[in-house]
Design a protein around this motif. Structure first.
Motif, PDB file in Angstrom:
ATOM      1  N   ASP A   1      -6.152  41.120  55.306  1.00 42.57           N
ATOM      2  CA  ASP A   1      -5.952  41.933  56.492  1.00 42.57           C
ATOM      3  C   ASP A   1      -4.509  42.392  56.650  1.00 42.57           C
ATOM      4  O   ASP A   1      -4.245  43.325  57.409  1.00 42.57           O
ATOM      5  N   THR A   2      -3.560  41.705  55.960  1.00 38.62           N
ATOM      6  CA  THR A   2      -2.140  42.085  56.069  1.00 38.62           C
ATOM      7  C   THR A   2      -1.500  42.041  54.687  1.00 38.62           C
ATOM      8  O   THR A   2      -1.924  41.284  53.814  1.00 38.62           O
ATOM      9  N   LEU A   3      -0.467  42.866  54.524  1.00 38.47           N
ATOM     10  CA  LEU A   3       0.309  42.873  53.287  1.00 38.47           C
ATOM     11  C   LEU A   3       1.770  43.114  53.628  1.00 38.47           C
ATOM     12  O   LEU A   3       2.077  43.872  54.560  1.00 38.47           O
TER      13      LEU A   3
ATOM     14  N   HIS B   1      11.668  47.099  54.253  1.00 31.20           N
ATOM     15  CA  HIS B   1      10.695  46.033  54.466  1.00 31.20           C
ATOM     16  C   HIS B   1       9.478  46.668  55.141  1.00 31.20           C
ATOM     17  O   HIS B   1       9.588  47.227  56.243  1.00 31.20           O
ATOM     18  N   VAL B   2       8.336  46.597  54.487  1.00 33.05           N
ATOM     19  CA  VAL B   2       7.120  47.278  54.954  1.00 33.05           C
ATOM     20  C   VAL B   2       6.050  46.233  55.273  1.00 33.05           C
ATOM     21  O   VAL B   2       5.804  45.311  54.472  1.00 33.05           O
ATOM     22  N   ARG B   3       5.435  46.393  56.422  1.00 32.44           N
ATOM     23  CA  ARG B   3       4.355  45.510  56.859  1.00 32.44           C
ATOM     24  C   ARG B   3       3.105  46.373  57.058  1.00 32.44           C
ATOM     25  O   ARG B   3       3.120  47.388  57.758  1.00 32.44           O
ATOM     26  N   LEU B   4       1.967  45.975  56.434  1.00 33.02           N
ATOM     27  CA  LEU B   4       0.691  46.686  56.554  1.00 33.02           C
ATOM     28  C   LEU B   4      -0.316  45.779  57.235  1.00 33.02           C
ATOM     29  O   LEU B   4      -0.475  44.620  56.858  1.00 33.02           O
ATOM     30  N   LEU B   5      -1.024  46.329  58.243  1.00 33.55           N
ATOM     31  CA  LEU B   5      -2.034  45.552  58.963  1.00 33.55           C
ATOM     32  C   LEU B   5      -3.294  46.404  59.110  1.00 33.55           C
ATOM     33  O   LEU B   5      -3.247  47.543  59.590  1.00 33.55           O
ATOM     34  N   ALA B   6      -4.439  45.843  58.682  1.00 32.84           N
ATOM     35  CA  ALA B   6      -5.719  46.533  58.840  1.00 32.84           C
ATOM     36  C   ALA B   6      -6.148  46.458  60.309  1.00 32.84           C
ATOM     37  O   ALA B   6      -5.968  45.430  60.974  1.00 32.84           O
TER      38      ALA B   6
END
Length: 508
Positions: A79-81, A89-94
């Motif tokens: 769900d997160t990367l 700095h990159v944050r990905l959240l579904a």
């Protein structure tokens, strides 16, 4: 908004402050902007297809690899990367669990603090909630648009006498509304943005099947089609009361109601509703609902040979492919009552197609349909055809009769006297009507022939409309003109009308 410290409670509080306002409008933009300002980061949201639908904050560019990983996140776990690339700095959240999923992307030059990392799932949850609300609202709007389009399609079928197709199309969503052999058409004036509100009010008031159609030709009008029984007195009272109550509490202003007509004759019912609506709109009384009144159409008053005459007039259509003839006839049933532009919108055809159908129909029938007198003849024939649709004309009339002989029979003369009775004390106005028709409904030529100004002609014609309660010329076409022409011919104020099937005089 200045950035707050990294405490997760502070971030949640700032975002929750936006939720009541944004949630009320199901708008994701304000939430994303708040999140970008709070974190000092570039924030994007991609939809289920990977398209960027929201973008706020910062001047940093998200690296291509971030969108590539977002594509993977959209379709599968986790769900997160977290990514570090190009100094960012990159944050990905579904967002949500139903795949493919929208994805929230955040990027900035400095690392996210532990408090921010803990708060971001909550932020993603809020964004997912608002995104679902937005999708649900769009689905509702799409469903409403689809229903509006479907209702207009049913209306177009009714206008061209495709009764069986209209019934099949309407059956699942509006069961029973077209099951009876008769319908009644009402026309209401209301604001363009209020037509669905008025539609819902009518359905609630009547408590029975009803088909509400956004008028395709005039954006501030609503067409209401209700089933009707043979005995209409109780139905009239019920419908009139419902319309009065709806008008009293909604933005609707006035309504015109037709007589009960056979379902395959819905185009004529619509024409009656237009004329009744004109009377309601111009009425100075307190009543805001008017029923169509006055003499019946001339087609209902002609003698026993009328159906044979109409069949002979329309006989050339039998030598044309049935689909083509049906298209021409269906177009004429609407185009004879409304302007070319309105007819194209009502029928869902291009204006040039409407004109082409009329031209080719006129050529086939040897009638000049650019002349209102030729239109009146064809309109009468089509009304007779609808009235005697189940009758074999050859069994009723052994030989062809002329239109002139039908119009000079006593029932037709009595009808004409009744039709023109409101003008009995205004012979000059009646004469002006005849002059106007003879001059091709041209105000300038009529003024020259009558010795007055064109503005005077238009003012007097407007007076004739109000007196006869018939639409002769307006933005809604001229649906009352054909019967007016017939009445004026019967009383001798117009020359003989064109009749391609009139018997040739015998020569010895």
């Amino acid at each position: 908004m200045p950035a707050v410290n990294g405490d997760q409670g502070d971030i949640r509080a700032v975002l929750l402050e936006q939720l009541p306002l944004q949630g009320a409008h199901t708008d994701l933009t304000g939430m994303i902007k708040t999140l970008a300002d709070t974190l000092g980061a570039r924030v994007q949201v991609t939809d289920r297809d990977g398209k960027v639908i929201e973008d706020a904050g910062g001047s940093v560019e998200l690296p291509r690899c971030a969108h590539d990983r977002a594509d993977a996140l959209r379709e599968a776990a986790p769900d997160t990367l977290d990514i570090t690339a190009h100094g960012l700095h990159v944050r990905l959240l579904a967002l949500g669990s139903c795949r493919p999923r929208p994805v929230l992307l955040l990027a900035r030059e400095r690392p996210f603090t532990p408090g921010e990392m803990l708060a971001l799932p909550s932020a993603a949850g809020l964004c997912a909630l608002i995104h679902r609300l937005t999708e649900a609202a769009e689905q509702r709007r799409h469903r409403v648009r689809s229903e509006i389009t479907l209702r207009q399609s049913v209306f177009q079928m009714l206008m061209t006498s495709q009764t069986s197709s209209a019934r099949r199309t309407a059956h699942n969503l509006y069961p029973g509304v077209l099951d009876r052999p008769f319908v009644r058409v009402s026309l209401l004036t209301c604001g363009t943005d209020h037509r669905e509100t008025v539609s819902q009010g009518i359905e609630q008031e009547l408590g029975r099947p009803v088909l509400c159609v956004h008028c395709p030709a005039i954006s501030h009008q609503l067409i209401v089609i209700t089933p009707a029984a043979d005995d209409q007195e109780a139905q009239d009272t019920c419908l009139e009361g419902a319309l009065e109550r709806v008008i009293a509490r909604t933005p609707a202003r006035c309504a015109g109601v037709s007589r009960a007509r056979q379902t395959q004759d819905a185009a004529a019912a619509y024409s009656e509703a237009v004329q009744a609506h004109l009377a309601a709109d111009r009425s100075r009384t307190r009543s805001r609902v008017w029923h169509y009144s006055g003499p019946a159409e001339v087609a209902e008053c002609l003698g026993s040979g009328a159906h044979r005459w109409a069949a002979d007039l329309l006989q050339p259509l039998g030598r044309i492919p049935a689909n083509t003839a049906g298209d021409w006839r269906g177009t004429a049933q609407v185009a004879l009552f409304f302007t070319a532009t309105q007819s194209s919108e009502i029928l869902g055809l291009h204006r040039n197609t409407v004109t082409n159908h009329l031209d080719r129909l006129g050529e086939a029938l040897h009638l000049d349909l650019g002349d209102a007198r030729g239109q009146a003849v064809l309109s009468t024939a089509l009304q007779i055809r609808a009235r005697y649709a189940a009758t074999d004309p050859a069994r009723r009339a052994p030989r062809t009769v002329s239109l002139e002989s039908l119009l000079q029979a006593e029932p037709a003369r009595e009808w004409a006297r009744s039709f023109l009775a409101p003008l009995s004390e205004q012979p000059a106005l009646r004469g002006l009507l005849a002059t106007w028709v003879a001059n091709g409904q041209n105000a300038d030529r009529t003024a020259a022939a009558a010795g007055c100004h064109p503005k005077t002609v238009r003012r007097r014609l407007r007076s004739a409309e109000e007196t006869l309660r018939r639409v002769l010329f307006s933005e809604q076409g001229a649906s009352g003109l054909h019967d007016t022409i017939m009445a004026l011919r019967i009383v001798g104020e117009l020359p003989e009308l064109p009749d391609p099937v009139a018997p040739m005089p015998f020569c010895s």
